[in-house]
Design a protein around this motif. Structure first.
Motif, PDB file in Angstrom:
ATOM      1  N   LEU A 204       0.588  -1.223   0.024  1.00 11.16           N
ATOM      2  CA  LEU A 204      -0.065  -0.107  -0.026  1.00 11.16           C
ATOM      3  C   LEU A 204       0.783   1.253   0.023  1.00 11.16           C
ATOM      4  CD1 LEU A 204      -2.909  -1.126   2.516  1.00 11.16           C
ATOM      5  CD2 LEU A 204      -3.075  -0.506  -0.023  1.00 11.16           C
ATOM      6  N   SER A 205       1.885   1.246   0.794  1.00 14.28           N
ATOM      7  CA  SER A 205       2.851   2.530   0.836  1.00 14.28           C
ATOM      8  C   SER A 205       3.609   2.684  -0.437  1.00 14.28           C
ATOM      9  CB  SER A 205       4.007   2.104   1.935  1.00 14.28           C
ATOM     10  OG  SER A 205       3.333   1.798   3.077  1.00 14.28           O
ATOM     11  N   LEU A 206       3.838   1.692  -1.027  1.00 14.22           N
ATOM     12  CA  LEU A 206       4.556   2.027  -2.544  1.00 14.22           C
ATOM     13  C   LEU A 206       3.404   2.245  -3.615  1.00 14.22           C
ATOM     14  CD1 LEU A 206       7.060   2.075  -3.981  1.00 14.22           C
ATOM     15  CD2 LEU A 206       6.876  -0.511  -4.528  1.00 14.22           C
ATOM     16  N   ALA A 207       2.419   1.557  -3.487  1.00 16.89           N
ATOM     17  CA  ALA A 207       1.323   1.471  -4.641  1.00 16.89           C
ATOM     18  C   ALA A 207       0.625   3.061  -4.650  1.00 16.89           C
ATOM     19  CB  ALA A 207       0.321   0.230  -4.425  1.00 16.89           C
ATOM     20  N   LEU A 208       0.079   3.328  -3.391  1.00 16.13           N
ATOM     21  CA  LEU A 208      -0.732   4.505  -3.171  1.00 16.13           C
ATOM     22  C   LEU A 208       0.078   5.801  -3.875  1.00 16.13           C
ATOM     23  CD1 LEU A 208      -2.102   4.166   0.144  1.00 16.13           C
ATOM     24  CD2 LEU A 208      -3.350   3.999  -1.961  1.00 16.13           C
ATOM     25  N   ILE A 209       1.496   6.018  -3.543  1.00 15.22           N
ATOM     26  CA  ILE A 209       2.191   6.880  -4.366  1.00 15.22           C
ATOM     27  C   ILE A 209       2.453   6.795  -5.903  1.00 15.22           C
ATOM     28  CG2 ILE A 209       4.472   7.800  -4.370  1.00 15.22           C
ATOM     29  CD1 ILE A 209       2.991   8.250  -1.587  1.00 15.22           C
ATOM     30  N   GLU A 210       2.603   5.487  -6.338  1.00 19.09           N
ATOM     31  CA  GLU A 210       2.596   5.289  -7.728  1.00 19.09           C
ATOM     32  C   GLU A 210       1.248   5.491  -8.386  1.00 19.09           C
ATOM     33  OE1 GLU A 210       5.461   5.278  -9.385  1.00 19.09           O
ATOM     34  OE2 GLU A 210       6.739   4.970  -7.451  1.00 19.09           O
ATOM     35  N   ALA A 211       0.194   5.088  -7.636  1.00 24.37           N
ATOM     36  CA  ALA A 211      -1.090   5.346  -8.155  1.00 24.37           C
ATOM     37  C   ALA A 211      -1.612   6.539  -8.567  1.00 24.37           C
ATOM     38  CB  ALA A 211      -2.130   4.448  -7.338  1.00 24.37           C
ATOM     39  N   ALA A 272      13.427   0.677  -4.485  1.00 23.15           N
ATOM     40  CA  ALA A 272      12.266   0.751  -3.535  1.00 23.15           C
ATOM     41  C   ALA A 272      13.077   0.800  -2.032  1.00 23.15           C
ATOM     42  CB  ALA A 272      11.432  -0.369  -3.555  1.00 23.15           C
ATOM     43  N   VAL A 273      14.062   1.545  -2.083  1.00 22.80           N
ATOM     44  CA  VAL A 273      15.222   1.565  -0.810  1.00 22.80           C
ATOM     45  C   VAL A 273      14.306   2.041   0.305  1.00 22.80           C
ATOM     46  CG1 VAL A 273      17.189   2.424   0.246  1.00 22.80           C
ATOM     47  CG2 VAL A 273      17.014   2.023  -2.281  1.00 22.80           C
ATOM     48  N   LEU A 274      13.651   3.153   0.219  1.00 22.03           N
ATOM     49  CA  LEU A 274      12.887   3.627   1.203  1.00 22.03           C
ATOM     50  C   LEU A 274      11.820   2.826   1.881  1.00 22.03           C
ATOM     51  CD1 LEU A 274      12.421   7.349   0.329  1.00 22.03           C
ATOM     52  CD2 LEU A 274      13.997   6.575   1.909  1.00 22.03           C
ATOM     53  N   THR A 275      11.080   2.187   1.069  1.00 23.03           N
ATOM     54  CA  THR A 275      10.030   1.275   1.184  1.00 23.03           C
ATOM     55  C   THR A 275      10.763  -0.137   2.085  1.00 23.03           C
ATOM     56  OG1 THR A 275       8.659   1.987  -0.538  1.00 23.03           O
ATOM     57  CG2 THR A 275       8.051  -0.126   0.567  1.00 23.03           C
ATOM     58  N   GLU A 276      11.624  -0.557   1.624  1.00 22.47           N
ATOM     59  CA  GLU A 276      12.391  -1.777   2.186  1.00 22.47           C
ATOM     60  C   GLU A 276      13.168  -1.569   3.324  1.00 22.47           C
ATOM     61  OE1 GLU A 276      13.629  -3.969  -1.942  1.00 22.47           O
ATOM     62  OE2 GLU A 276      15.171  -3.392  -0.587  1.00 22.47           O
ATOM     63  N   THR A 277      13.724  -0.334   3.428  1.00 20.59           N
ATOM     64  CA  THR A 277      14.288   0.106   4.772  1.00 20.59           C
ATOM     65  C   THR A 277      13.229   0.711   5.889  1.00 20.59           C
ATOM     66  OG1 THR A 277      16.093   1.225   3.404  1.00 20.59           O
ATOM     67  CG2 THR A 277      15.782   1.714   5.969  1.00 20.59           C
ATOM     68  N   LEU A 278      12.269   1.099   5.512  1.00 18.80           N
ATOM     69  CA  LEU A 278      11.161   1.390   6.543  1.00 18.80           C
ATOM     70  C   LEU A 278      10.585   0.355   7.086  1.00 18.80           C
ATOM     71  CD1 LEU A 278       9.372   3.616   7.899  1.00 18.80           C
ATOM     72  CD2 LEU A 278       7.801   3.598   5.871  1.00 18.80           C
ATOM     73  N   PHE A 279      10.099  -0.824   6.123  1.00 20.97           N
ATOM     74  CA  PHE A 279       9.380  -1.919   6.794  1.00 20.97           C
ATOM     75  C   PHE A 279      10.568  -3.245   7.181  1.00 20.97           C
ATOM     76  CE2 PHE A 279       6.242   0.434   4.313  1.00 20.97           C
ATOM     77  CZ  PHE A 279       5.205   0.416   5.325  1.00 20.97           C
ATOM     78  N   GLY A 280      11.707  -2.816   6.858  1.00 16.58           N
ATOM     79  CA  GLY A 280      12.811  -4.072   7.350  1.00 16.58           C
ATOM     80  C   GLY A 280      12.645  -5.088   6.299  1.00 16.58           C
ATOM     81  N   LEU A 281      12.635  -4.918   5.079  1.00 17.31           N
ATOM     82  CA  LEU A 281      12.561  -6.070   4.151  1.00 17.31           C
ATOM     83  C   LEU A 281      13.887  -6.050   3.555  1.00 17.31           C
ATOM     84  CD1 LEU A 281       9.067  -5.017   2.259  1.00 17.31           C
ATOM     85  CD2 LEU A 281       9.359  -6.812   4.012  1.00 17.31           C
TER      86      LEU A 281
END
Length: 332
Positions: A204-211, A272-281
């Motif tokens: 959702l975090s990544l998709a809502l921005i791109e959407a 997707a560095v920010l998303t991976e870092t934020l959620f620990g992926l």
């Protein structure tokens, strides 16, 4: 060869040439720049003997074109690597060996790639459904209050940084409402249900921005298509507005959406560095940042090559889908 088959073959040949050009550029940027390349490649903890072995491995005394040919030969056929104490064979496609961890770069990437692909592909489904759906609805309801509200929402989404949206989602969904656990990556093969639940917030975090970007692009393309002569002809023959939008206008508006989606998917695999870092992926983007911090040059080069590969392949597939979606495209 003419026709669609010839078009695909020409695009495939162009893709190979582009990949070769990217490999040349990446090699020159990382291995042909001033400085002690062997020391940078080996890392700060290497002894002088190990640095010397790396210099021999990279053939730094050879002309640049021979050094690149050796690099390309490793990608296509594999090669042997020496760390100073042992010799290890790196099978094709050989992206090198990390002299800091002792692992082959391809093995490192293959452990991280499923995480990034899980994130990007799941988010892609959401941003296409939300973005294209919002864009079509906004174009269809042009000039009405609902269209203005959708425009405000998409602009707000486009202006919101992904880390802000991700933090808000975690605080509200996981903290206040406790609807979901805090994300922790679970392999799909271990538990598909937990895999999906734990990736829902990152998606959702990544998709809502791109959407938001897809919604604005789809709206503009739909308005342009709806103003064309053949659409006015359909209306003159009494075809319903819903049928015109769903069967005719949407297909003509998909071409720029396909192009944008290809670029986003390819770049997001490693971006997707920010998303991976934020959620620990533990994905490609997070590993790339770590490799840069510890100056692990072979890992950086290998991951940049892989990300470039995904961008080129995604755009090549988009060219083919572009021609399938819009018959007006000239198969050149």
């Amino acid at each position: 060869m003419s026709g669609f088959g010839g078009f695909v073959l020409r695009r495939a040949a162009g893709t190979v040439v582009t990949l070769l050009a990217i490999s040349v550029l990446i090699y020159v940027v990382f291995y042909a720049t001033p400085g002690n390349v062997a020391q940078i490649t080996c890392g700060p903890r290497c002894s002088p003997e190990q640095v010397h072995q790396v210099a021999l491995q990279l053939r730094l005394d050879d002309p640049l074109y021979l050094r690149y040919w050796h690099f390309l030969e490793g990608l296509l056929a594999g090669q042997d690597y020496s760390t100073g104490t042992s010799v290890e064979h790196c099978s094709a496609p050989c992206l090198g060996v990390s002299y800091q961890s002792g692992q082959q770069v391809l093995d490192i990437i293959l452990t991280k790639l499923p995480v990034s692909l899980s994130l990007v592909l799941g988010a892609m489904v959401l941003w296409l459904v939300l973005g294209v759906g919002t864009g079509v609805l906004s174009a269809w309801r042009r000039g009405r209050l609902s269209e203005r509200l959708l425009t405000v929402v998409t602009l707000a989404g486009w202006a919101t940084p992904v880390f802000v949206l991700g933090l808000v989602l975690m605080i509200v969904v996981c903290g206040e409402l406790q609807l979901l656990p805090f994300p922790e990556y679970v392999k799909f093969g271990d538990d598909p249900e937990q895999w999906a639940w734990n990736l829902l917030l990152p998606w959702l975090s990544l998709a809502l921005i791109e959407a938001a970007a897809f919604a604005r692009l789809t709206r503009a393309a739909m308005l342009e298509t709806l103003a064309e002569d053949h659409i006015r002809t359909f209306r003159a023959y009494g075809v319903g507005e819903r049928a015109i939008v769903a069967r005719h206008a949407l297909r003509g508006a998909l071409a720029p959406v396909i192009a944008l989606n290809a670029n986003n998917v390819g770049s997001a695999v490693g971006g997707a560095v920010l998303t991976e870092t934020l959620f620990g992926l533990p994905g490609i983007g997070q590993e790339l940042v770590h490799a840069v911090k510890v100056v692990d040059l072979p890992v950086v080069v290998g991951m940049v090559l892989v990300v470039g590969f995904f961008v080129v392949i995604a755009n090549a597939v988009a060219d083919v889908l572009y021609a399938v979606a819009d018959r007006r495209v000239v198969l050149a």
